[in-house]
Write an enzyme that holds these catalytic residues in place. Structure first.
Site, PDB file in Angstrom:
ATOM      1  N   MET A   8      21.770  81.593  -5.992  1.00  0.00           N
ATOM      2  CA  MET A   8      21.005  82.732  -6.478  1.00  0.00           C
ATOM      3  C   MET A   8      19.712  82.965  -5.727  1.00  0.00           C
ATOM      4  O   MET A   8      19.066  83.979  -5.913  1.00  0.00           O
ATOM      5  CB  MET A   8      20.691  82.554  -7.967  1.00  0.00           C
ATOM      6  CG  MET A   8      21.899  82.658  -8.849  1.00  0.00           C
ATOM      7  SD  MET A   8      21.481  82.577 -10.585  1.00  0.00           S
ATOM      8  CE  MET A   8      20.612  84.123 -10.812  1.00  0.00           C
ATOM      9  N   LEU A  11      29.208  86.001 -12.648  1.00  0.00           N
ATOM     10  CA  LEU A  11      28.766  84.652 -12.294  1.00  0.00           C
ATOM     11  C   LEU A  11      27.353  84.687 -11.748  1.00  0.00           C
ATOM     12  O   LEU A  11      27.034  85.522 -10.893  1.00  0.00           O
ATOM     13  CB  LEU A  11      29.703  84.059 -11.236  1.00  0.00           C
ATOM     14  CG  LEU A  11      29.185  82.821 -10.489  1.00  0.00           C
ATOM     15  CD1 LEU A  11      29.083  81.621 -11.426  1.00  0.00           C
ATOM     16  CD2 LEU A  11      30.068  82.488  -9.278  1.00  0.00           C
ATOM     17  N   SER A  12      26.506  83.773 -12.207  1.00  0.00           N
ATOM     18  CA  SER A  12      25.205  83.518 -11.605  1.00  0.00           C
ATOM     19  C   SER A  12      24.336  84.777 -11.645  1.00  0.00           C
ATOM     20  O   SER A  12      24.023  85.279 -12.717  1.00  0.00           O
ATOM     21  CB  SER A  12      25.404  82.975 -10.190  1.00  0.00           C
ATOM     22  OG  SER A  12      24.237  82.378  -9.704  1.00  0.00           O
ATOM     23  N   SER A  13      23.943  85.335 -10.488  1.00  0.00           N
ATOM     24  CA  SER A  13      23.190  86.593 -10.530  1.00  0.00           C
ATOM     25  C   SER A  13      24.027  87.690 -11.181  1.00  0.00           C
ATOM     26  O   SER A  13      23.490  88.573 -11.855  1.00  0.00           O
ATOM     27  CB  SER A  13      22.750  87.012  -9.133  1.00  0.00           C
ATOM     28  OG  SER A  13      23.849  87.367  -8.318  1.00  0.00           O
TER      29      SER A  13
END
Length: 311
Positions: free
Chosen positions: A4, A136-138
């Site tokens: 990220m 996912l994630s960001s």
């Protein structure tokens, strides 16, 4: 490498199994995003739509290949929309969830994604009662943004290794929040979620996935997401039920009628990424960077939580 961290850069990678098509001319695009779609052959009338948001350092096609969403789409008869970041907007190809203009309704990246959704709904006769979003994630953090700012659009969401809505408004704050540092209070996060739109319910259901060994986005962020949404749904802190699924704990919060509103999977020992089962029965996708083989397919379980297997 940090999935990220927008200050880190790796060269472009190419996906050799791109099943996605471009979505062109979907309307105003204030966030400057690209858009990809996957529409199975013989898509049924009033089909569901899943919006899939990749992580940083990933393209839409790479995330689809890893997570296996287009395989699910073929099996269940589901349309897919993949908003895609451009490097000109974010060096790491991450969604800008921490930039104020990209964290509000009717502005920036959220408004671009809304226009994409409306285009796919119009073009393919999507059932507006069955529009879902995951990332996912960001992309997980931007899923939080979309669920907060347009809760009337989505029946459900799934946040994988993401962060709660309203947790950061600068890059430096975002990097701290990822490490579990300096987060707003639970009361502040609840208020920010409630104030993100004028919607008064019903609220989207939510599936939260996080690796207990994640040192990129610390698991405390999953706990903050759960607190934020439990408050919105007026649910007790204690889960209604707990299970072991493929060796991992699943906690569920249900309403008075027994309808499952929130679920959480804590993937014991897993680092930062999307949990996968890529071999054997009920397997989808392919392992790779941040696409982690741990003998449980988050993609399939999320689809089942949303009722897509009965689509």
């Amino acid at each position: 490498m940090n999935l990220m961290d927008p200050t880190t850069y790796m060269g472009e990678s190419q996906c050799q199994n791109d099943r996605l098509a471009d979505l062109i001319e979907f309307g105003p695009n204030p966030g400057g995003l690209n858009a990809k779609i996957y529409i199975p052959e013989n898509l049924p009338a009033d089909a569901p739509l899943v919006v899939v948001l990749h992580g940083s350092k990933q393209t839409a096609a790479e995330y689809d290949m890893g997570a296996g969403w287009s395989e699910i789409a073929d099996q269940y008869g589901v349309a897919l929309l993949f908003p895609e970041q451009q490097r000109v907007n974010n060096l790491m190809l991450g969604f800008n969830w921490f930039v104020p203009v990209d964290g509000h309704r009717d502005a920036g990246e959220p408004l671009s994604i809304l226009h994409m959704v409306e285009k796919v709904v119009s073009d393919h006769g999507i059932d507006r009662r069955r529009i879902f979003i995951t990332g996912l994630s960001s992309g997980g953090a931007m899923t939080s943004v979309m669920l907060a700012t347009y809760p009337e659009i989505f029946a459900g969401g799934a946040i994988i290794a993401g962060l709660p809505y309203g947790s950061a408004a600068t890059l430096s704050a975002a990097l701290l929040r990822m490490k579990g540092l300096g987060s707003p209070t639970a009361e502040q996060l609840e208020a920010r979620l409630r104030n993100a739109s004028v919607h008064e319910g019903p609220w989207p259901t939510l599936s939260v996935w996080h690796g207990s060994g994640d040192r990129t986005v610390y698991p405390s962020n999953a706990n903050a997401i759960l607190e934020q949404w439990r408050a919105l749904h007026d649910l007790e802190k204690r889960p209604s039920s707990t299970y072991i699924v493929n060796g991992y704990p699943r906690r569920v919060w249900s309403d008075a009628e027994g309808r499952e509103l929130i679920e959480e999977y804590s993937i014991t020992g897993m680092g930062h990424g999307t949990p996968l089962k890529t071999h054997g029965k009920n397997s989808y996708g392919a392992s790779g960077d941040y696409m982690l083989e741990v003998n449980i397919s988050s993609t399939r379980h999320i689809a089942d939580f949303w009722g897509l297997s009965a689509a």
